[in-house]
Design a protein around this motif. Sequence first.
Motif, PDB file in Angstrom:
ATOM      1  N   HIS A  36      27.805   4.461  49.719  1.00  0.00           N
ATOM      2  CA  HIS A  36      26.697   5.418  49.730  1.00  0.00           C
ATOM      3  C   HIS A  36      27.184   6.835  49.401  1.00  0.00           C
ATOM      4  O   HIS A  36      28.165   7.315  49.965  1.00  0.00           O
ATOM      5  CB  HIS A  36      26.013   5.408  51.091  1.00  0.00           C
ATOM      6  N   LYS A  37      26.467   7.473  48.474  1.00  0.00           N
ATOM      7  CA  LYS A  37      26.763   8.842  48.033  1.00  0.00           C
ATOM      8  C   LYS A  37      28.210   8.998  47.540  1.00  0.00           C
ATOM      9  O   LYS A  37      28.877  10.007  47.789  1.00  0.00           O
ATOM     10  CB  LYS A  37      26.460   9.862  49.126  1.00  0.00           C
ATOM     11  N   CYS A  38      28.676   7.958  46.832  1.00  0.00           N
ATOM     12  CA  CYS A  38      30.018   7.998  46.230  1.00  0.00           C
ATOM     13  C   CYS A  38      29.890   8.231  44.733  1.00  0.00           C
ATOM     14  O   CYS A  38      29.058   7.610  44.066  1.00  0.00           O
ATOM     15  CB  CYS A  38      30.750   6.689  46.490  1.00  0.00           C
ATOM     16  N   MET A  39      30.729   9.117  44.200  1.00  0.00           N
ATOM     17  CA  MET A  39      30.787   9.354  42.765  1.00  0.00           C
ATOM     18  C   MET A  39      32.063   8.703  42.217  1.00  0.00           C
ATOM     19  O   MET A  39      33.165   9.158  42.511  1.00  0.00           O
ATOM     20  CB  MET A  39      30.807  10.845  42.449  1.00  0.00           C
ATOM     21  N   PRO A  40      31.934   7.625  41.434  1.00  0.00           N
ATOM     22  CA  PRO A  40      33.115   7.066  40.783  1.00  0.00           C
ATOM     23  C   PRO A  40      33.644   8.048  39.744  1.00  0.00           C
ATOM     24  O   PRO A  40      32.865   8.649  38.992  1.00  0.00           O
ATOM     25  CB  PRO A  40      32.592   5.795  40.107  1.00  0.00           C
ATOM     26  N   HIS A  41      34.956   8.221  39.710  1.00  0.00           N
ATOM     27  CA  HIS A  41      35.552   9.166  38.754  1.00  0.00           C
ATOM     28  C   HIS A  41      36.658   8.484  37.970  1.00  0.00           C
ATOM     29  O   HIS A  41      37.611   7.953  38.539  1.00  0.00           O
ATOM     30  CB  HIS A  41      36.116  10.392  39.467  1.00  0.00           C
ATOM     31  N   SER A  42      36.525   8.518  36.653  1.00  0.00           N
ATOM     32  CA  SER A  42      37.497   7.901  35.745  1.00  0.00           C
ATOM     33  C   SER A  42      38.515   8.952  35.314  1.00  0.00           C
ATOM     34  O   SER A  42      38.169   9.902  34.600  1.00  0.00           O
ATOM     35  CB  SER A  42      36.763   7.327  34.522  1.00  0.00           C
ATOM     36  N   HIS A  43      39.761   8.782  35.760  1.00  0.00           N
ATOM     37  CA  HIS A  43      40.814   9.747  35.429  1.00  0.00           C
ATOM     38  C   HIS A  43      41.472   9.320  34.121  1.00  0.00           C
ATOM     39  O   HIS A  43      42.428   8.555  34.102  1.00  0.00           O
ATOM     40  CB  HIS A  43      41.838   9.830  36.549  1.00  0.00           C
ATOM     41  N   GLY A  44      40.916   9.813  33.033  1.00  0.00           N
ATOM     42  CA  GLY A  44      41.392   9.461  31.702  1.00  0.00           C
ATOM     43  C   GLY A  44      40.511  10.105  30.657  1.00  0.00           C
ATOM     44  O   GLY A  44      39.902  11.154  30.893  1.00  0.00           O
ATOM     45  N   SER A  45      40.429   9.468  29.514  1.00  0.00           N
ATOM     46  CA  SER A  45      39.640  10.041  28.415  1.00  0.00           C
ATOM     47  C   SER A  45      38.155   9.787  28.619  1.00  0.00           C
ATOM     48  O   SER A  45      37.754   8.870  29.350  1.00  0.00           O
ATOM     49  CB  SER A  45      40.080   9.435  27.090  1.00  0.00           C
ATOM     50  N   GLN A  46      37.344  10.581  27.937  1.00  0.00           N
ATOM     51  CA  GLN A  46      35.894  10.449  28.065  1.00  0.00           C
ATOM     52  C   GLN A  46      35.416   9.110  27.513  1.00  0.00           C
ATOM     53  O   GLN A  46      34.476   8.513  28.030  1.00  0.00           O
ATOM     54  CB  GLN A  46      35.207  11.599  27.329  1.00  0.00           C
ATOM     55  N   GLY A  47      36.091   8.624  26.465  1.00  0.00           N
ATOM     56  CA  GLY A  47      35.685   7.356  25.850  1.00  0.00           C
ATOM     57  C   GLY A  47      35.805   6.184  26.796  1.00  0.00           C
ATOM     58  O   GLY A  47      34.962   5.275  26.789  1.00  0.00           O
ATOM     59  N   CYS A  48      36.861   6.167  27.628  1.00  0.00           N
ATOM     60  CA  CYS A  48      37.018   5.076  28.591  1.00  0.00           C
ATOM     61  C   CYS A  48      35.833   5.041  29.551  1.00  0.00           C
ATOM     62  O   CYS A  48      35.211   4.002  29.758  1.00  0.00           O
ATOM     63  CB  CYS A  48      38.318   5.255  29.381  1.00  0.00           C
ATOM     64  N   CYS A  49      35.518   6.184  30.126  1.00  0.00           N
ATOM     65  CA  CYS A  49      34.420   6.256  31.087  1.00  0.00           C
ATOM     66  C   CYS A  49      33.101   5.854  30.435  1.00  0.00           C
ATOM     67  O   CYS A  49      32.291   5.142  31.033  1.00  0.00           O
ATOM     68  CB  CYS A  49      34.328   7.659  31.662  1.00  0.00           C
ATOM     69  N   ALA A  50      32.884   6.289  29.204  1.00  0.00           N
ATOM     70  CA  ALA A  50      31.637   5.967  28.498  1.00  0.00           C
ATOM     71  C   ALA A  50      31.499   4.462  28.297  1.00  0.00           C
ATOM     72  O   ALA A  50      30.411   3.889  28.478  1.00  0.00           O
ATOM     73  CB  ALA A  50      31.601   6.687  27.155  1.00  0.00           C
ATOM     74  N   TYR A  51      32.604   3.802  27.943  1.00  0.00           N
ATOM     75  CA  TYR A  51      32.568   2.349  27.747  1.00  0.00           C
ATOM     76  C   TYR A  51      32.269   1.638  29.059  1.00  0.00           C
ATOM     77  O   TYR A  51      31.433   0.721  29.121  1.00  0.00           O
ATOM     78  CB  TYR A  51      33.893   1.854  27.181  1.00  0.00           C
ATOM     79  N   HIS A  52      32.942   2.039  30.131  1.00  0.00           N
ATOM     80  CA  HIS A  52      32.752   1.362  31.415  1.00  0.00           C
ATOM     81  C   HIS A  52      31.326   1.555  31.926  1.00  0.00           C
ATOM     82  O   HIS A  52      30.694   0.608  32.425  1.00  0.00           O
ATOM     83  CB  HIS A  52      33.765   1.895  32.436  1.00  0.00           C
ATOM     84  N   ARG A  53      30.811   2.767  31.823  1.00  0.00           N
ATOM     85  CA  ARG A  53      29.431   3.026  32.233  1.00  0.00           C
ATOM     86  C   ARG A  53      28.450   2.207  31.403  1.00  0.00           C
ATOM     87  O   ARG A  53      27.488   1.634  31.917  1.00  0.00           O
ATOM     88  CB  ARG A  53      29.100   4.504  32.100  1.00  0.00           C
TER      89      ARG A  53
END
Length: 457
Positions: A36-53
């Motif tokens: 609850h009320k957690c923000m997942p944060h991807s420590h890397g490039s923007q492209g990685c996070c975009a793919y996972h999302r």
Amino acid sequence: MLEGTTAEIRERKALRINPAKTCQPIGAMYAALGIHKCMPHSHGSQGCCAYHRSHLTRHHKEPIVATTSSFTEGASVFGGLANLKTALENIFTIYEPDIVSVHTTCLSEVIGDDIPMIIKKSEESGIIPEGKLVIHANTPSFVGSHVTGFSAQCAAFVDYLAESTGAKKNVINLFPGWVEPADMREIKRLAEMLGVEYIMAPDTSDVLDSALEGEYQMYPDGGTTIPQLKAMGDSMATLALGPMASTLAADKLKKKCGVENKVLELPIGIGGTDAFVNAMRIAGDVTVPRELEKERGRLVDMVSDMSQYLHRKKVAIFGDPDHVTAMVKFLVEVGMEPAIVVTGTKGKKWVAKIKEICSEVNPDVEVAAFSDIHYLHQWIKGNPVDLLMGNTYGKYVAKSEKLPFVRFGFPILDRVGHRAFPLIGYTGGMRLIEKITDAFFDKRDREDADEDIELVL
């Protein structure tokens, strides 16, 4: 399509074609969304996070919220400390989460960023507001799979948050494994029917299947709360569902807080659900209610009614190890015959387990870990089967080989029912029987000659 796939199988040591897995950060992101009320944060490039999302969004048909350190060439050379500190400052200022869960990617792991040190510096400099939390999990994409990433993130919840006051409470911890929001809701329903007090973590029900009520909520009502995560250390027992996804967290909790655990397969089908219900009954010292016995009876009745259509049908199945193990057990108990079983995740013990499950119905079952859907397709060409089961990527094989296809696991990108209707429990077993028999019947309706089409089967 895949008409060019040949039946000739050649040894491949360093190449995977259409692998039956994806990368660790996706699993970590999914687990973090269950808090609850957690923000997942991807420590890397923007492209990685975009793919996972994107992948999670397409599967759940819900907007997936996550942030990223947005590495550039500079961060790639000098490290991501500055990027992560800036990101944390922005996250707490703009999005106001209670907790940020940082997971690494290939790039930050290759660089060797020391995430605990960065978190400590951020705390000392006041970037992390008082009362707010930041945790982390190491999840490089070049090893493991989304299942091991999920496991690592669940273990991080325990490492950072679980506490023991020394006063044991009559509460059972539930690690549900990587299952759908509907499955997590069903696990909770079973616990409540038994009258057991529980803490489940993570819990994506009411987060990734939330109601559409006309107003956007970045943090929906669902998810395990931080106080609940901390209280897991005082529970009297832990039930971990799905050995690969949940064992690590359960063992860490036992070592850290002395909470005894029992690891079970996912409660799919009659035997799997029986084992879960019995474990809950023993741990909670409760009696199984009559209504739950009737649910079981309805599943047994449906299996009996449909047994003539299931008996000795050969099945090709692929997916995550925990999902596939439970599903293979279910197929065997309803009289079907697993012919080939494939996962993209490594696991010699898993291979031995599957062969043992299938030993009586098909001692020659083909079992392949760290494999791919291309190999599955090639094998099917030389060994015809009656049914294919797996995630959406199997649809191309099913179309090429004209096979009935039942979707389960992750990801399912071209259907919607998986997030709403469970496969867990006795009611989930009834849905599985419906899906399997419907696939067989639909194929007959499509392909039978006019004079052979039956109105009543």
